[in-house]
Design a protein around this motif. Sequence first.
Motif, PDB file in Angstrom:
ATOM      1  N   LYS A  82       0.730  -0.589   0.036  1.00 13.73           N
ATOM      2  CA  LYS A  82       0.269   0.115   0.283  1.00 13.73           C
ATOM      3  C   LYS A  82       1.116   1.817   0.448  1.00 13.73           C
ATOM      4  CE  LYS A  82      -2.916   0.318   3.416  1.00 13.73           C
ATOM      5  NZ  LYS A  82      -3.869  -0.047   4.694  1.00 13.73           N
ATOM      6  N   SER A  85       5.089   1.533   0.398  1.00  5.92           N
ATOM      7  CA  SER A  85       6.184   1.959  -0.365  1.00  5.92           C
ATOM      8  C   SER A  85       6.780   1.713  -1.392  1.00  5.92           C
ATOM      9  CB  SER A  85       7.154   0.687   0.379  1.00  5.92           C
ATOM     10  OG  SER A  85       6.747  -0.517  -0.297  1.00  5.92           O
ATOM     11  N   SER A 115      -4.120   5.231  11.867  1.00  2.37           N
ATOM     12  CA  SER A 115      -4.086   4.377  11.080  1.00  2.37           C
ATOM     13  C   SER A 115      -3.619   2.987  12.550  1.00  2.37           C
ATOM     14  CB  SER A 115      -2.454   4.945  10.907  1.00  2.37           C
ATOM     15  OG  SER A 115      -2.169   5.404   9.380  1.00  2.37           O
ATOM     16  N   PHE A 116      -3.519   1.913  12.538  1.00  2.04           N
ATOM     17  CA  PHE A 116      -3.884   1.017  13.416  1.00  2.04           C
ATOM     18  C   PHE A 116      -3.463  -0.345  12.802  1.00  2.04           C
ATOM     19  CE2 PHE A 116      -7.296   3.721  14.563  1.00  2.04           C
ATOM     20  CZ  PHE A 116      -7.272   4.372  15.448  1.00  2.04           C
ATOM     21  N   GLY A 117      -2.860  -0.305  11.529  1.00  2.00           N
ATOM     22  CA  GLY A 117      -1.969  -1.331  11.799  1.00  2.00           C
ATOM     23  C   GLY A 117      -1.272  -1.527  12.285  1.00  2.00           C
TER      24      GLY A 117
HETATM   25  N1  LIG Z   1       6.980  -0.368   4.233  1.00  6.77           N
HETATM   26  C1  LIG Z   1       6.532   0.583   4.656  1.00  6.77           C
HETATM   27  N2  LIG Z   1       6.452   1.627   3.291  1.00  6.77           N
HETATM   28  C2  LIG Z   1       6.102   2.891   3.591  1.00  6.77           C
HETATM   29  N3  LIG Z   1       5.360   3.694   4.237  1.00  6.77           N
HETATM   30  C3  LIG Z   1       4.933   2.821   5.702  1.00  6.77           C
HETATM   31  C4  LIG Z   1       5.567   1.338   5.621  1.00  6.77           C
HETATM   32  N4  LIG Z   1       4.993   0.759   7.134  1.00  6.77           N
HETATM   33  C5  LIG Z   1       4.434   1.883   7.155  1.00  6.77           C
HETATM   34  N5  LIG Z   1       4.254   2.569   6.417  1.00  6.77           N
HETATM   35  C6  LIG Z   1       4.033   4.305   7.065  1.00  6.77           C
HETATM   36  O1  LIG Z   1       3.377   3.971   8.424  1.00  6.77           O
HETATM   37  C7  LIG Z   1       1.766   4.284   8.286  1.00  6.77           C
HETATM   38  C8  LIG Z   1       1.128   3.497   9.220  1.00  6.77           C
HETATM   39  O2  LIG Z   1       1.214   2.093   8.612  1.00  6.77           O
HETATM   40  P1  LIG Z   1      -0.006   2.136  10.068  1.00  6.77           P
HETATM   41  O3  LIG Z   1      -0.120  -0.017   9.232  1.00  6.77           O
HETATM   42  O4  LIG Z   1       0.270   1.477  10.825  1.00  6.77           O
HETATM   43  O5  LIG Z   1      -1.633   2.454   9.365  1.00  6.77           O
HETATM   44  P2  LIG Z   1      -2.286   2.368   7.629  1.00  6.77           P
HETATM   45  O6  LIG Z   1      -1.523   1.506   6.894  1.00  6.77           O
HETATM   46  O7  LIG Z   1      -2.389   3.712   7.392  1.00  6.77           O
HETATM   47  O8  LIG Z   1      -3.885   1.843   7.960  1.00  6.77           O
HETATM   48  P3  LIG Z   1      -4.257   0.503   7.854  1.00  6.77           P
HETATM   49  O9  LIG Z   1      -3.337  -0.037   8.335  1.00  6.77           O
HETATM   50  O10 LIG Z   1      -4.554   0.714   9.569  1.00  6.77           O
HETATM   51  O11 LIG Z   1      -5.396   0.267   7.347  1.00  6.77           O
HETATM   52  C9  LIG Z   1       1.144   4.498   7.117  1.00  6.77           C
HETATM   53  O12 LIG Z   1       0.123   4.685   6.754  1.00  6.77           O
HETATM   54  C10 LIG Z   1       2.317   4.812   6.213  1.00  6.77           C
HETATM   55  O13 LIG Z   1       2.385   5.691   5.823  1.00  6.77           O
END
Ligand SMILES: Nc1ncnc2c1ncn2[C@@H]1O[C@H](COP(=O)(O)OP(=O)(O)OP(=O)(O)O)[C@@H](O)[C@H]1O
Length: 376
Positions: free
Chosen positions: A303, A305, A341-343
């Motif tokens: 999503k 990177s 953002s909760f992932g």
């Molecule tokens: N592998 C990655 N490369 C670049 N940016 C990242 C990566 N992983 C996370 N991020 C950044 O960190 C943020 C937070 O990630 P997180 O998974 O917490 O939330 P999200 O993906 O935006 O939403 P959700 O997972 O809740 O659907 C992301 O929005 C993104 O900007």
Amino acid sequence: MSVKISEKALDHVIDDMVEVVENSKDEIFNISEEARREHDHLVLELKETKEKVLQHIENGDKLEERVRFSRKRLAEVSKYFERYSEEDIREVYENTHLMQTNLAILRQEEKALRDKRDELERRLITLTHTINRAEGLAGKISVILNYLQDDFRQVNEMIENAKEKQEFGLKIIEAQEDERRKISREIHDGPAQMLANILLRSEIVERTIRNGSMDEAISEIKSVRKMVRSSLYEVRRIIYDLRPMALDDLGLVPTMKKYVDSISDYNNIPTEFSIIGEEKRLNSKYEVAFFRLMQESIQNAIKHSEASQIQVKLEIRRNSLTMVIKDNGKGFDVSKKKDKSFGLIGMRERVEMLEGELHIQSSLGKGTAIIIKVPY
Ligand SMILES: Nc1ncnc2c1ncn2[C@@H]1O[C@H](COP(=O)(O)OP(=O)(O)OP(=O)(O)O)[C@@H](O)[C@H]1O
Ligand SMILES: [Mg+2]
């Protein structure tokens, strides 16, 4: 529980408190410096006074000797007064008297000096106490400052974390609702509609057979079969999304392999999976957690990177499980927290529940690595 104090407000309060305490520390320092100066002054004065007392004692002793001598002489003069003139006698008498008076004055001064010395000594003791107390207080204030600057900020962080967890909990409930809506829509649009279609078609087949056109009926049955197959595929996909059954049936490693393959195909990003150590079944709690951790990490890489390659490494040791998910994408600022953002929060939560550690190494333009280590 609602956390009303925001992190910023609390930081402000702490800053104010730190300032007040720092001012108090300066004040105490000034007081202690003043006391110290006074102390040094008193020490000097005491030394001088002691010297004076000694001098007075010495002078007094000398004078006493002379008085004794003079009195002896007076006694002699008085005894043999026929040998001395009246003038001589008076002189001896007056001399003796004068010396006695001087001695009395000297002794009085000596007593005054002794009193002063004692008083100075008392004041020195009190002052030393004051200095010690000021120093003790300064030490305590330093401790308070440390508390304020480190431990209190930690409390602040804890409140912030609690807030995050609360939001996370709400998000879970919301996500559950979303998930149900999604599943019901998927079943409604997919398998349910197909089943309705199949029902309709099967009636057509029956009618066609009754009308005696066998060939038409057979081709209709073929299309029904196609429909059944794709319904089956849809149902399986929905089930897989809910929870890959392979996870329970085959275990973590084959499921991860399957997932990585399908995601790699679907998104056209080469994704590599490798395993170190013995490939064995793990406690299901760990299998589910690691699968979800990998899923979220890969989803994030896809999503956010813009990576051209993703690597997943799993290491199964006797006492620990380690997983690294690496992409060569654009990276991100780990210290910045995104609203809604909760992932990553969910991932931390899962790892915490297994008493493990999660580290994120990421720098802009240099890709991201998620490192998860859990005791097993
Ligand atoms: N592998 C990655 N490369 C670049 N940016 C990242 C990566 N992983 C996370 N991020 C950044 O960190 C943020 C937070 O990630 P997180 O998974 O917490 O939330 P999200 O993906 O935006 O939403 P959700 O997972 O809740 O659907 C992301 O929005 C993104 O900007
Ligand atoms: Mg995410």
